[in-house]
Design an enzyme around this catalytic site. Structure first.
Site, PDB file in Angstrom:
ATOM      1  N   GLU A   6       4.550  -5.125   7.102  1.00 20.88           N
ATOM      2  CA  GLU A   6       3.748  -4.107   7.785  1.00 20.88           C
ATOM      3  C   GLU A   6       4.190  -3.857   9.227  1.00 20.88           C
ATOM      4  O   GLU A   6       4.184  -2.717   9.703  1.00 20.88           O
ATOM      5  CB  GLU A   6       2.262  -4.518   7.785  1.00 20.88           C
ATOM      6  CG  GLU A   6       1.548  -4.291   6.469  1.00 20.88           C
ATOM      7  CD  GLU A   6       1.676  -5.459   5.501  1.00 20.88           C
ATOM      8  OE1 GLU A   6       2.591  -6.298   5.679  1.00 20.88           O
ATOM      9  OE2 GLU A   6       0.864  -5.524   4.565  1.00 20.88           O
ATOM     10  N   GLY A  47       0.586  -5.057   0.873  1.00 22.31           N
ATOM     11  CA  GLY A  47      -0.650  -5.145   0.091  1.00 22.31           C
ATOM     12  C   GLY A  47      -0.441  -5.802  -1.262  1.00 22.31           C
ATOM     13  O   GLY A  47      -1.366  -6.418  -1.803  1.00 22.31           O
ATOM     14  N   GLU A  62      -0.677  -9.358  -0.623  1.00 27.14           N
ATOM     15  CA  GLU A  62      -2.083  -9.675  -0.296  1.00 27.14           C
ATOM     16  C   GLU A  62      -2.944  -9.746  -1.548  1.00 27.14           C
ATOM     17  O   GLU A  62      -3.829 -10.596  -1.654  1.00 27.14           O
ATOM     18  CB  GLU A  62      -2.630  -8.631   0.687  1.00 27.14           C
ATOM     19  CG  GLU A  62      -1.992  -8.739   2.064  1.00 27.14           C
ATOM     20  CD  GLU A  62      -2.467  -7.663   3.022  1.00 27.14           C
ATOM     21  OE1 GLU A  62      -2.293  -6.472   2.710  1.00 27.14           O
ATOM     22  OE2 GLU A  62      -3.016  -8.012   4.072  1.00 27.14           O
ATOM     23  N   ALA A  75       0.867  -1.188   0.000  1.00 31.68           N
ATOM     24  CA  ALA A  75       0.000   0.000   0.000  1.00 31.68           C
ATOM     25  C   ALA A  75       0.898   1.230   0.000  1.00 31.68           C
ATOM     26  O   ALA A  75       2.065   1.161   0.393  1.00 31.68           O
ATOM     27  CB  ALA A  75      -0.898  -0.022   1.228  1.00 31.68           C
TER      28      ALA A  75
HETATM   29  N1  DAK Z   1       4.597   3.276  -0.798  1.00 31.19           N
HETATM   30  C1  DAK Z   1       4.963   4.437  -1.358  1.00 31.19           C
HETATM   31  N2  DAK Z   1       6.069   4.576  -2.110  1.00 31.19           N
HETATM   32  C2  DAK Z   1       6.849   3.493  -2.260  1.00 31.19           C
HETATM   33  C3  DAK Z   1       6.523   2.243  -1.702  1.00 31.19           C
HETATM   34  C4  DAK Z   1       5.320   2.154  -0.931  1.00 31.19           C
HETATM   35  N3  DAK Z   1       4.899   1.001  -0.378  1.00 31.19           N
HETATM   36  N4  DAK Z   1       7.489   1.357  -2.038  1.00 31.19           N
HETATM   37  C5  DAK Z   1       8.381   2.051  -2.794  1.00 31.19           C
HETATM   38  N5  DAK Z   1       8.000   3.330  -2.942  1.00 31.19           N
HETATM   39  C6  DAK Z   1       8.671   4.395  -3.675  1.00 31.19           C
HETATM   40  C7  DAK Z   1       9.893   4.885  -2.911  1.00 31.19           C
HETATM   41  O1  DAK Z   1       9.515   5.831  -1.923  1.00 31.19           O
HETATM   42  C8  DAK Z   1      10.709   5.508  -4.040  1.00 31.19           C
HETATM   43  O2  DAK Z   1      10.164   6.772  -4.336  1.00 31.19           O
HETATM   44  P1  DAK Z   1      11.135   8.070  -4.536  1.00 31.19           P
HETATM   45  O3  DAK Z   1      11.914   8.170  -3.293  1.00 31.19           O
HETATM   46  O4  DAK Z   1      11.981   7.699  -5.736  1.00 31.19           O
HETATM   47  O5  DAK Z   1      10.189   9.206  -4.785  1.00 31.19           O
HETATM   48  C9  DAK Z   1      10.404   4.584  -5.217  1.00 31.19           C
HETATM   49  O6  DAK Z   1       9.195   3.899  -4.890  1.00 31.19           O
HETATM   50  C10 DAK Z   1      11.475   3.541  -5.441  1.00 31.19           C
HETATM   51  O7  DAK Z   1      11.684   2.858  -4.203  1.00 31.19           O
HETATM   52  P2  DAK Z   1      13.134   2.649  -3.556  1.00 31.19           P
HETATM   53  O8  DAK Z   1      14.041   3.785  -3.903  1.00 31.19           O
HETATM   54  O9  DAK Z   1      12.931   2.346  -2.119  1.00 31.19           O
HETATM   55  O10 DAK Z   1      13.620   1.351  -4.361  1.00 31.19           O
HETATM   56  P3  DAK Z   1      14.628   0.236  -3.875  1.00 31.19           P
HETATM   57  O11 DAK Z   1      14.863  -0.617  -5.056  1.00 31.19           O
HETATM   58  O12 DAK Z   1      15.800   0.833  -3.160  1.00 31.19           O
HETATM   59  O13 DAK Z   1      13.817  -0.591  -2.766  1.00 31.19           O
HETATM   60  C11 DAK Z   1      11.894  -1.772  -1.841  1.00 31.19           C
HETATM   61  C12 DAK Z   1      12.683  -1.339  -3.128  1.00 31.19           C
HETATM   62  C13 DAK Z   1      10.608  -2.457  -2.336  1.00 31.19           C
HETATM   63  C14 DAK Z   1      12.714  -2.763  -1.040  1.00 31.19           C
HETATM   64  C15 DAK Z   1      11.580  -0.522  -0.993  1.00 31.19           C
HETATM   65  O14 DAK Z   1      11.016   0.471  -1.839  1.00 31.19           O
HETATM   66  C16 DAK Z   1      10.610  -0.792   0.126  1.00 31.19           C
HETATM   67  O15 DAK Z   1      10.986  -1.347   1.158  1.00 31.19           O
HETATM   68  N6  DAK Z   1       9.346  -0.351  -0.042  1.00 31.19           N
HETATM   69  C17 DAK Z   1       8.329  -0.415   0.992  1.00 31.19           C
HETATM   70  C18 DAK Z   1       7.850  -1.829   1.209  1.00 31.19           C
HETATM   71  C19 DAK Z   1       6.783  -1.930   2.280  1.00 31.19           C
HETATM   72  O16 DAK Z   1       7.058  -1.666   3.455  1.00 31.19           O
HETATM   73  N7  DAK Z   1       5.579  -2.290   1.891  1.00 31.19           N
HETATM   74  C20 DAK Z   1       4.477  -2.490   2.837  1.00 31.19           C
HETATM   75  C21 DAK Z   1       3.657  -1.245   2.881  1.00 31.19           C
HETATM   76  S1  DAK Z   1       2.359  -1.394   4.108  1.00 31.19           S
HETATM   77  C22 DAK Z   1      -5.298  -1.679   3.857  1.00 31.19           C
HETATM   78  C23 DAK Z   1      -4.941  -2.752   3.076  1.00 31.19           C
HETATM   79  C24 DAK Z   1      -3.610  -3.068   2.933  1.00 31.19           C
HETATM   80  C25 DAK Z   1      -2.630  -2.349   3.558  1.00 31.19           C
HETATM   81  C26 DAK Z   1      -2.973  -1.259   4.349  1.00 31.19           C
HETATM   82  C27 DAK Z   1      -4.335  -0.928   4.504  1.00 31.19           C
HETATM   83  N8  DAK Z   1      -6.680  -1.346   4.043  1.00 31.19           N
HETATM   84  C28 DAK Z   1      -7.666  -2.132   3.324  1.00 31.19           C
HETATM   85  C29 DAK Z   1      -7.107  -0.246   4.806  1.00 31.19           C
HETATM   86  C30 DAK Z   1      -1.260  -2.710   3.329  1.00 31.19           C
HETATM   87  C31 DAK Z   1      -0.227  -2.075   3.897  1.00 31.19           C
HETATM   88  C32 DAK Z   1       1.107  -2.183   3.288  1.00 31.19           C
HETATM   89  O17 DAK Z   1       1.309  -2.759   2.239  1.00 31.19           O
END
Ligand code: DAK
Length: 257
Positions: free
Chosen positions: A131, A108, A111, A65
């Site tokens: 998460e 997400g 998921e 997400a």
């Molecule tokens: N959200 C927003 N931006 C993201 C992102 C994300 N989840 N993942 C990556 N980006 C963006 C980065 O901020 C970066 O943007 P800029 O800085 O260039 O503007 C760009 O994508 C490239 O990312 P990186 O520079 O970080 O790229 P790397 O290759 O170095 O790293 C990575 C890739 C996938 C390892 C890293 O980006 C990362 O760790 N990303 C976050 C992963 C994460 O924590 N995902 C879980 C998010 S929480 C709901 C339903 C579901 C959910 C919530 C509510 N409801 C129904 C209410 C789910 C929650 C989640 O998924």
């Protein structure tokens, strides 16, 4: 319909949806999820489409997400947005839905893949639910679906300790159907979808529903659901055609009726 965050293609009887926010690694913001569900519903309603493939890019199926858009939300904001209602639309698709996953399928993103009926992965696919590292828990079924797929101990490790699963591990666990090189995984997913699309659509639909019942009901109820589906299909033209074609030693022509 014009979409900004996804790309829509059709390949004969197969619909293909590509998540398309490359700068954010296909992070799932509310607009993307709404557009995805809208496009899935349109394919579901289109008689010419018999199976759907959902994919991202080579680098990321979806990195979760959108953290940027969630960061400042309050509990009340989350409740009012009722986003889970929208996400549920993915699981409610009636046609076979295959996720073609390359690169990151996190949070997400994982998921969404778990809501699909089958997963075809590229060798670079990485599955995880990070998460907890953000101070939250999965919100679109991760805690419920992963434990059913891989068992309690491993699900605990994945969710509590951000343990990532490689494509090979996911294959060994039965979480993904097959793993292919990055160059071919999407074509393989489309080929699998095309094979399923050639089969009688009503039988495919009932079979999907019956399999999903196994997740949701006790065995006795599930068996009853299965039997009723089977009996119902004896009222379809495709059943008559499928059995006649077998007996007459010819190829069947299924019409979805
Ligand atoms: N959200 C927003 N931006 C993201 C992102 C994300 N989840 N993942 C990556 N980006 C963006 C980065 O901020 C970066 O943007 P800029 O800085 O260039 O503007 C760009 O994508 C490239 O990312 P990186 O520079 O970080 O790229 P790397 O290759 O170095 O790293 C990575 C890739 C996938 C390892 C890293 O980006 C990362 O760790 N990303 C976050 C992963 C994460 O924590 N995902 C879980 C998010 S929480 C709901 C339903 C579901 C959910 C919530 C509510 N409801 C129904 C209410 C789910 C929650 C989640 O998924």
């Amino acid at each position: 319909m014009d979409y900004e965050t996804i790309l829509v293609e059709t390949h004969e009887q197969v619909g293909l949806l590509r998540l398309n926010r490359p700068k954010a690694l296909n992070a799932l913001n509310p607009q993307l999820v709404a557009e995805l569900v809208s496009a899935l519903q349109a394919f579901d309603a289109d008689e010419a489409i018999r199976a759907v493939v959902l994919t991202g890019s080579e680098k990321a199926f979806a990195a979760g997400a959108d953290i940027r858009e969630m960061a400042d939300m309050s509990a009340v904001d989350m409740l009012k947005a009722d986003l889970i209602g929208t996400w549920d639309g993915i699981y409610q698709v009636k046609k076979p839905l295959i996720a073609a996953v390359s690169g990151y399928a996190l949070g997400g993103g994982f998921e969404v893949a778990l809501m699909c009926d089958m997963i075809i992965a590229s060798e670079t696919a990485v599955f995880g639910l990070p998460e907890v590292s953000l101070g939250i828990i999965p919100g679109a079924g991760g805690t419920q679906r992963l434990v059913r797929e891989v068992g309690k101990g491993l699900a605990m490790e994945v969710i509590l300790n951000d343990r990532r699963l490689s494509a090979e591990e996911a294959l060994a666990l039965g979480l993904v159907n097959a793993v292919y090189p990055t160059d071919t995984y999407l074509d393989e997913a489309l080929a699998l979808a095309a094979q399923i699309a050639s089969r009688p659509p009503l039988a495919v639909r009932f079979a999907k529903e019956a399999i999903n019942q196994a997740y949701e009901t006790a065995l006795t109820e599930g068996l009853l659901f299965e039997r009723r589906g089977l009996y119902f299909l004896f009222s379809s033209e495709d059943q008559t055609e499928g059995m006649a074609a077998f007996l007459e030693k010819r190829s069947p022509e299924f019409k979805g009726r």
